[in-house]
Design a protein around this motif. Structure first.
Motif, mmCIF file in Angstrom:
data_model
loop_
_atom_site.group_PDB
_atom_site.id
_atom_site.type_symbol
_atom_site.label_atom_id
_atom_site.label_comp_id
_atom_site.label_asym_id
_atom_site.label_seq_id
_atom_site.Cartn_x
_atom_site.Cartn_y
_atom_site.Cartn_z
ATOM 1 N N LEU A 6 35.302 54.316 93.847
ATOM 2 C CA LEU A 6 35.655 55.048 92.622
ATOM 3 C C LEU A 6 35.030 56.432 92.591
ATOM 4 O O LEU A 6 35.528 57.337 91.922
ATOM 5 C CB LEU A 6 35.227 54.237 91.393
ATOM 6 C CG LEU A 6 35.920 52.880 91.232
ATOM 7 C CD1 LEU A 6 35.432 52.166 89.975
ATOM 8 C CD2 LEU A 6 37.439 53.039 91.192
ATOM 9 N N GLY A 7 33.929 56.604 93.324
ATOM 10 C CA GLY A 7 33.295 57.923 93.426
ATOM 11 C C GLY A 7 33.953 58.811 94.461
ATOM 12 O O GLY A 7 33.501 59.944 94.678
ATOM 13 N N ARG A 8 35.020 58.287 95.086
ATOM 14 C CA ARG A 8 35.797 59.038 96.085
ATOM 15 C C ARG A 8 34.925 59.509 97.255
ATOM 16 O O ARG A 8 35.149 60.577 97.836
ATOM 17 C CB ARG A 8 36.521 60.228 95.455
ATOM 18 C CG ARG A 8 37.405 59.909 94.266
ATOM 19 C CD ARG A 8 38.460 58.863 94.582
ATOM 20 N NE ARG A 8 39.351 59.237 95.674
ATOM 21 C CZ ARG A 8 40.472 59.945 95.499
ATOM 22 N NH1 ARG A 8 40.820 60.340 94.279
ATOM 23 N NH2 ARG A 8 41.230 60.249 96.527
ATOM 24 N N ILE A 9 33.922 58.689 97.615
ATOM 25 C CA ILE A 9 33.060 59.043 98.740
ATOM 26 C C ILE A 9 33.856 59.073 100.040
ATOM 27 O O ILE A 9 33.609 59.906 100.924
ATOM 28 C CB ILE A 9 31.894 58.037 98.864
ATOM 29 C CG1 ILE A 9 31.107 57.963 97.541
ATOM 30 C CG2 ILE A 9 30.975 58.424 100.012
ATOM 31 C CD1 ILE A 9 30.524 59.267 97.090
ATOM 32 N N THR A 10 34.838 58.153 100.155
ATOM 33 C CA THR A 10 35.657 58.139 101.373
ATOM 34 C C THR A 10 36.457 59.433 101.518
ATOM 35 O O THR A 10 36.727 59.877 102.631
ATOM 36 C CB THR A 10 36.615 56.938 101.359
ATOM 37 O OG1 THR A 10 37.369 56.933 100.139
ATOM 38 C CG2 THR A 10 35.852 55.630 101.487
ATOM 39 N N THR A 11 36.818 60.040 100.391
ATOM 40 C CA THR A 11 37.539 61.315 100.439
ATOM 41 C C THR A 11 36.628 62.431 100.945
ATOM 42 O O THR A 11 37.038 63.283 101.745
ATOM 43 C CB THR A 11 38.082 61.676 99.053
ATOM 44 O OG1 THR A 11 38.930 60.620 98.596
ATOM 45 C CG2 THR A 11 38.876 62.968 99.091
ATOM 46 N N LEU A 12 35.381 62.420 100.486
ATOM 47 C CA LEU A 12 34.428 63.433 100.921
ATOM 48 C C LEU A 12 34.163 63.356 102.421
ATOM 49 O O LEU A 12 33.907 64.370 103.073
ATOM 50 C CB LEU A 12 33.106 63.269 100.148
ATOM 51 C CG LEU A 12 33.153 63.556 98.646
ATOM 52 C CD1 LEU A 12 31.813 63.230 98.009
ATOM 53 C CD2 LEU A 12 33.510 65.017 98.392
ATOM 54 N N PHE A 13 34.225 62.120 102.954
ATOM 55 C CA PHE A 13 33.953 61.913 104.373
ATOM 56 C C PHE A 13 35.231 61.522 105.121
ATOM 57 O O PHE A 13 35.206 60.701 106.040
ATOM 58 C CB PHE A 13 32.883 60.838 104.552
ATOM 59 C CG PHE A 13 31.528 61.248 104.048
ATOM 60 C CD1 PHE A 13 30.663 61.982 104.845
ATOM 61 C CD2 PHE A 13 31.134 60.918 102.758
ATOM 62 C CE1 PHE A 13 29.417 62.365 104.376
ATOM 63 C CE2 PHE A 13 29.888 61.295 102.287
ATOM 64 C CZ PHE A 13 29.025 62.026 103.094
ATOM 65 N N ALA A 14 36.338 62.133 104.724
ATOM 66 C CA ALA A 14 37.642 61.780 105.279
ATOM 67 C C ALA A 14 37.695 61.829 106.809
ATOM 68 O O ALA A 14 38.202 60.895 107.441
ATOM 69 C CB ALA A 14 38.729 62.664 104.677
ATOM 70 N N PRO A 15 37.183 62.889 107.459
ATOM 71 C CA PRO A 15 37.241 62.918 108.935
ATOM 72 C C PRO A 15 36.507 61.745 109.574
ATOM 73 O O PRO A 15 36.974 61.183 110.575
ATOM 74 C CB PRO A 15 36.579 64.253 109.291
ATOM 75 C CG PRO A 15 36.769 65.101 108.065
ATOM 76 C CD PRO A 15 36.632 64.137 106.915
ATOM 77 N N LEU A 16 35.366 61.360 108.985
ATOM 78 C CA LEU A 16 34.599 60.243 109.525
ATOM 79 C C LEU A 16 35.359 58.928 109.331
ATOM 80 O O LEU A 16 35.431 58.095 110.246
ATOM 81 C CB LEU A 16 33.235 60.164 108.851
ATOM 82 C CG LEU A 16 32.343 58.986 109.262
ATOM 83 C CD1 LEU A 16 32.034 59.058 110.759
ATOM 84 C CD2 LEU A 16 31.057 58.981 108.446
ATOM 85 N N LEU A 40 39.056 50.177 100.065
ATOM 86 C CA LEU A 40 37.922 49.674 100.831
ATOM 87 C C LEU A 40 37.354 48.411 100.183
ATOM 88 O O LEU A 40 37.046 47.418 100.866
ATOM 89 C CB LEU A 40 36.841 50.748 100.940
ATOM 90 C CG LEU A 40 35.596 50.378 101.751
ATOM 91 C CD1 LEU A 40 35.959 50.128 103.198
ATOM 92 C CD2 LEU A 40 34.549 51.502 101.655
ATOM 93 N N THR A 41 37.222 48.429 98.866
ATOM 94 C CA THR A 41 36.664 47.279 98.147
ATOM 95 C C THR A 41 37.536 46.045 98.313
ATOM 96 O O THR A 41 37.034 44.934 98.556
ATOM 97 C CB THR A 41 36.517 47.601 96.652
ATOM 98 O OG1 THR A 41 35.695 48.766 96.508
ATOM 99 C CG2 THR A 41 35.874 46.441 95.905
ATOM 100 N N LYS A 42 38.859 46.221 98.184
ATOM 101 C CA LYS A 42 39.752 45.059 98.279
ATOM 102 C C LYS A 42 39.770 44.493 99.697
ATOM 103 O O LYS A 42 39.820 43.274 99.882
ATOM 104 C CB LYS A 42 41.162 45.422 97.830
ATOM 105 C CG LYS A 42 41.276 45.922 96.402
ATOM 106 C CD LYS A 42 40.551 45.038 95.395
ATOM 107 C CE LYS A 42 41.301 43.797 95.009
ATOM 108 N NZ LYS A 42 40.652 43.070 93.886
ATOM 109 N N ALA A 43 39.719 45.351 100.709
ATOM 110 C CA ALA A 43 39.660 44.858 102.087
ATOM 111 C C ALA A 43 38.371 44.071 102.307
ATOM 112 O O ALA A 43 38.380 42.985 102.906
ATOM 113 C CB ALA A 43 39.760 46.021 103.067
ATOM 114 N N ALA A 44 37.258 44.619 101.807
ATOM 115 C CA ALA A 44 35.977 43.930 101.946
ATOM 116 C C ALA A 44 35.977 42.601 101.188
ATOM 117 O O ALA A 44 35.419 41.604 101.658
ATOM 118 C CB ALA A 44 34.845 44.824 101.432
#
Length: 313
Positions: free
Chosen positions: A163-173, A211-215
């Motif tokens: 929800l904090g969109r951390i995956t967006t911030l680290f999109a290349p990773l 990510l949460t639902k996959a986990a």
């Protein structure tokens, strides 16, 4: 980047509303192509309809192909509440019922195959023919380090990341990690392109909750495996014990080099499915639909009685 749904399906991405296993309305994204008998393509854990990118056009020449993103994946809804252990079985049944009014062919890979075996047991009137590919029907543990990591992280923490969109911030990773994971289950890793990396990671980067639902599904699977090993009631042993009641024609496809689940499990599964056929695909790892699509397409069409298969697409 082009709209993948519009590029593949005549009507682009469509949405069907169902009531999920918790009793709430959810939107399921799907695409369809072709006419005739319905044929559903069911992805595995962590994937979405894009997994079937090399199979849709070929199969749509003969059938009404329907690809959908399971709840929590791809472009479908990702509710914040926690799931029941059998939620995908219930929801798959409701998706089939919502999208067609006749028994359907089901082609399902990995966890999608396990779910489809359960649906064939509980709702036999929905499935006319079943093809399962590299199914985790006799799991001894999680097959991948990334799954093991996600199985140990509290879901509330992952939800904060999502929800904090951390995956967006680290999109290349995120894209690179997913590319490494997908290449690891291909017989020829060089077949995984930059476009593949973009689309496979897209839901994780763009849609909070993926990510949460996959986990969560991984953690459900871990609990079911632990119950199975401790001889407690669980979905895995229930599906195993009820294999003999599946009456629809069934094909078991397995990659000879599957690094997640040995093809020996496919041989065992076929023996427990009355009248089923078994085909081991050479030069094929776990991700058969995109790693060995010609072999998968040929096997599916031959099983379904479609002849003259020398060239597709």
């Amino acid at each position: 980047m082009k709209d993948w749904w519009k590029a593949v399906f005549p009507k682009g991405r469509e949405v069907v509303k169902i009531t999920d296993a918790n009793g709430y309305p959810v939107s399921i994204s799907f695409g369809e192509k072709g006419t005739g008998k319905p044929l559903f393509l069911i992805h595995g854990i962590g994937g979405w309809s894009y997994n079937w990118r090399y199979n849709i056009d070929t199969l749509a020449k003969h059938f009404r192909v329907i690809c959908f993103d399971a709840k929590g994946y791809g472009f479908s809804d990702k509710p914040l509440y926690r799931e029941k252990n059998d939620h995908q079985i219930i929801e798959f049944k409701r998706i089939i019922s919502a999208l067609c009014d006749r028994p359907a062919i089901v082609v399902a890979e990995s966890l999608g195959g396990l779910i489809s075996l359960a649906v064939a047991q509980d709702y036999p009137e929905l499935i006319s023919d079943l093809i399962v590919i590299n199914v985790p029907i006799f799991p001894e543990g999680l097959p991948h380090w990334g799954m093991s990591l996600l199985s140990q992280i509290p879901l509330d923490l992952l939800q904060v990341v999502d929800l904090g969109r951390i995956t967006t911030l680290f999109a290349p990773l995120v894209k690179e990690v997913l590319a490494i994971e997908r290449r690891s289950v291909l017989f020829d890793p060089t077949n995984f392109t930059e476009e593949d990396a973009y689309w496979m990671s897209y839901p994780y980067i763009e849609f909070p909750g993926t990510l949460t639902k996959a986990a969560e599904d991984i953690q459900i699977a871990v609990k079911e495996m632990q119950r199975n090993q401790n001889y407690q009631p669980n979905l895995i042993s229930k599906i195993q014990k009820n294999l003999a009641i599946i009456k629809c024609p069934t094909l078991v496809l397995w990659g000879e080099q599957d690094s997640w689940f040995s093809y020996k499990q496919g041989e065992k599964l076929s023996k427990l499915l009355p009248g089923s056929q078994l085909k081991i695909i050479p030069n094929c790892n776990h991700d058969a639909s995109s790693g060995s699509p010609d072999a998968v397409n040929t096997a599916v069409l031959e099983f379904l009685g479609v002849k003259k298969l020398s060239k597709f697409s």
